[in-house]
Structure formats: C-alpha cells, structure tokens
Design an enzyme around this catalytic site. Structure first.
Site, short mmCIF file in Angstrom:
data_model
loop_
_atom_site.label_atom_id
_atom_site.label_comp_id
_atom_site.label_asym_id
_atom_site.label_seq_id
_atom_site.Cartn_x
_atom_site.Cartn_y
_atom_site.Cartn_z
N GLU A 70 0.82 -1.23 0.04
CA GLU A 70 -0.06 -0.01 0.04
C GLU A 70 0.97 1.29 0.09
O GLU A 70 1.27 1.86 1.04
CB GLU A 70 -0.85 -0.01 1.28
CG GLU A 70 -1.93 1.23 0.88
CD GLU A 70 -2.76 1.43 2.24
OE1 GLU A 70 -3.36 0.56 2.87
OE2 GLU A 70 -3.14 2.78 2.49
N ASP A 83 2.33 2.32 3.54
CA ASP A 83 1.80 3.36 3.32
C ASP A 83 2.57 4.81 2.92
O ASP A 83 2.27 5.66 3.40
CB ASP A 83 0.70 3.77 4.50
CG ASP A 83 -0.68 4.48 3.85
OD1 ASP A 83 -0.91 4.69 2.62
OD2 ASP A 83 -1.60 4.75 4.58
ZN ZN Z 1 -2.79 4.38 1.62
#
Ligand code: ZN
Length: 324
Positions: free
Chosen positions: A7, A287
C-alpha cells in the site's frame, strides 16, 4: 529477506491537474511536512529507489493516491485513470524489479473500468486494481459495479479497497460539530477512513458479492480497518439463517480478503489480526509516503512471529497473491 510493500502511493501530472488538485494543494499548503509528502508522491524514480534502499525495502506495489479518480466526473475520471496508468507503466519499465502497479479505475463507468483493468493487467503487467472507497456515495456491492468485480475475478487479480473520506451526509451526521480541524482528522485518519472501509467490505459480504464471485480477492490495509476486532461479534449476530449467504460472514473475511499493515505498526493490533485471520493473509506495507518505510521495516523485524512467518508476511504472501 525480500521485502514487498503493497500500500504505497504516487501522483501523476494528470491527477495533480485534475481530480487530485484540491486535495494535493491543501496538503502542500498545510506546511513543510505536507510539501515533502507531495514532493515524494511525485517521484517514482531514482530518488524513491534510494529511499527504499536505505530503509531495506525491495519492492513497492504502488497505487494512485486517494481520492483517486472515484469522485470526479465520469469523462474526467476515465481520461485521468488511463493517463495515470500509462504514466505508472513507464515508471515501472525503468525499475521493473523495484515497482509493480495497481490500476486506477474510473468506477463511474464500470464497463470502461473493466476494460481498463484488463488492459492494465494484460498489456501493462499490473497486479490488480486500487479502488478508493465509495464512488460519490455508491459502494461496490451496488450491481452497477458488477462488471468491474466480474472482470477482476476472471483476470484473477485482487482489488485493493483503499480508504476515502465518507460521503457528505455521513460526514456531517457522524463527524460534524467540532472545529473544522478536528472534524477533518476524525472523519479520515483518526477514525472515518477506516470504519468507512470496514463497512464497505461488510457490505460486499452481506450483499452476496463473494457468493456470486467466489474467487474474488479484496485487500484492505491498516491491519484490517478494525475488522479483526469485530469479526467474532459480527459473525455471531449475522448468521447464515439471517443473511441467507452460503457461508458464515467470518468465512468470507478469512477466505476472500487479504490484510496489510498500512502504517499501523502496533503490535496488539497485529496480534488481533494474526489470531483472527491467520498468517497466510497478512502482507507487509508502509503506506508510503504517509508512513515511514524504515519504521515499518523495523516493526516487521521485531514482530513476535517465527522466521518462516516473517518471510510469509514480508514477501511470500504478496508473491503468491500478486504473482511477483
Ligand atoms: Zn494509503
């Protein structure tokens, strides 16, 4: 140990000039930290690779930053998704061992989105799609979106269900009444993004999406968006006698979903996910650039699991699901 994060985000010129303009300008104007984030998002080349090397990350599977194209007008969304996917394909070509991609899709135009997914997988070598939550208040269990789910299942690629802000009526009713600054964070990174995504996933289950598409795989981030915490309860109070589904709710959450870290480098949250779902469906992620790759890598290294399980989480599960 090979490390693959799944991600991770980027932005393209088309996104910056179009659907991402408002969001990214607000970010850039928020101060030096915001400007650094925007700067990192624009680079999918040597600078990022050097950062990955420094943090011990071998490969990033990247997706266009939220809010993606999902809230745009259909024509603009179709054009921006295609341009962004082509831009990403070029970046991957330059570093084919370091980057892999998820397609951006104009969900507003499901037949076109399905064709674009097929083009991205077959021609550009992408590994699946990233969809940023609802499409102007409509969720993927709506039959309107069936062509996208059907195609993903046929291509045998997962859909990464990424958070987005709740639709306006939800935002006002649940998150309003505070200072704009508190509402902005409460409705997104502190709570709203995650609960919104969990509800979205449960809608897919309860609408029978996985009975119609038994091979479809969804990925969610942030250690399961609170799903593991609620799993036993939801499973008990929504039995098949009530839902009319082929299987218990927990079965779908354990057999049609993969889960990633997404910057949730919290051991108790990880253990909850591990105990409810099992190690074979947990994938590493940072992330980036919102989360630190170095911090995620250190968290991975210190997880209280066997070395064999650490390898599964670090790369094995992603290699199997995404054929990397
Ligand atoms: Zn994200």
């Amino acid at each position: 140990m090979r490390t693959i994060t799944v991600e991770e985000h980027f932005i393209t010129p088309a996104f910056l000039a179009g659907p991402g303009k408002h969001f990214m300008n607000r970010f850039r104007d928020s101060g030096p930290a915001g400007a650094v984030i925007v700067d990192r998002l624009t680079d999918l080349g040597d600078k990022r690779v050097a950062e990955m090397d420094a943090a011990g990350i071998d490969m990033q599977v990247v997706s266009l930053n939220a809010p993606g194209v999902e809230q745009a007008e259909p024509d603009e969304a179709v054009a921006c998704a295609r341009e962004s996917n082509d831009w990403l394909a070029e970046a991957i070509k330059k570093h084919p061992t370091r980057f892999a991609g998820f397609a951006s899709l104009a969900t507003q135009a499901p037949d076109k989105a399905a064709d674009e997914l097929e083009r991205c997988v077959r021609k550009l070598g992408f590994k699946g799609a990233n969809i940023n939550g609802h499409t102007r208040g409509r969720y993927l269990d709506d039959k309107f979106f069936a062509p996208i789910l059907t195609r993903a299942e046929a291509l045998d690629v997962p859909i990464y269900l990424h958070p987005t802000a709740p639709a306006k009526p939800v935002l006002d009713a649940l998150y309003g009444g505070f200072s704009p600054a508190v509402t902005a964070v409460f409705s997104t990174g502190a709570w709203g993004w995650h609960i919104e995504t969990a509800v979205h996933l449960l809608r897919l289950v309860l609408a029978g999406v996985f009975d119609r598409h038994p091979k479809l795989q969804i990925c969610i981030g942030h250690m399961g968006e609170a799903i593991p915490f609620m799993l036993e309860r939801t499973n008990r109070v929504l039995p098949p006698q009530l839902t009319k589904l082929a299987r218990p709710v927990a079965d779908y959450l354990r057999q049609n979903v993969h889960y990633t870290f997404g910057g949730f480098n919290f051991t108790p949250t990880f253990l909850n996910l591990l105990l409810e779902i099992g190690v074979d469906r947990i994938m590493f992620s940072a992330d980036y650039p919102y989360g630190s790759m170095a911090e995620a890598r250190s968290f991975l290294q210190h997880l209280p699991v066997s070395e064999a399980d650490r390898e599964r989480i670090a790369h094995g599960n992603a290699e199997r699901l995404l054929r990397l």
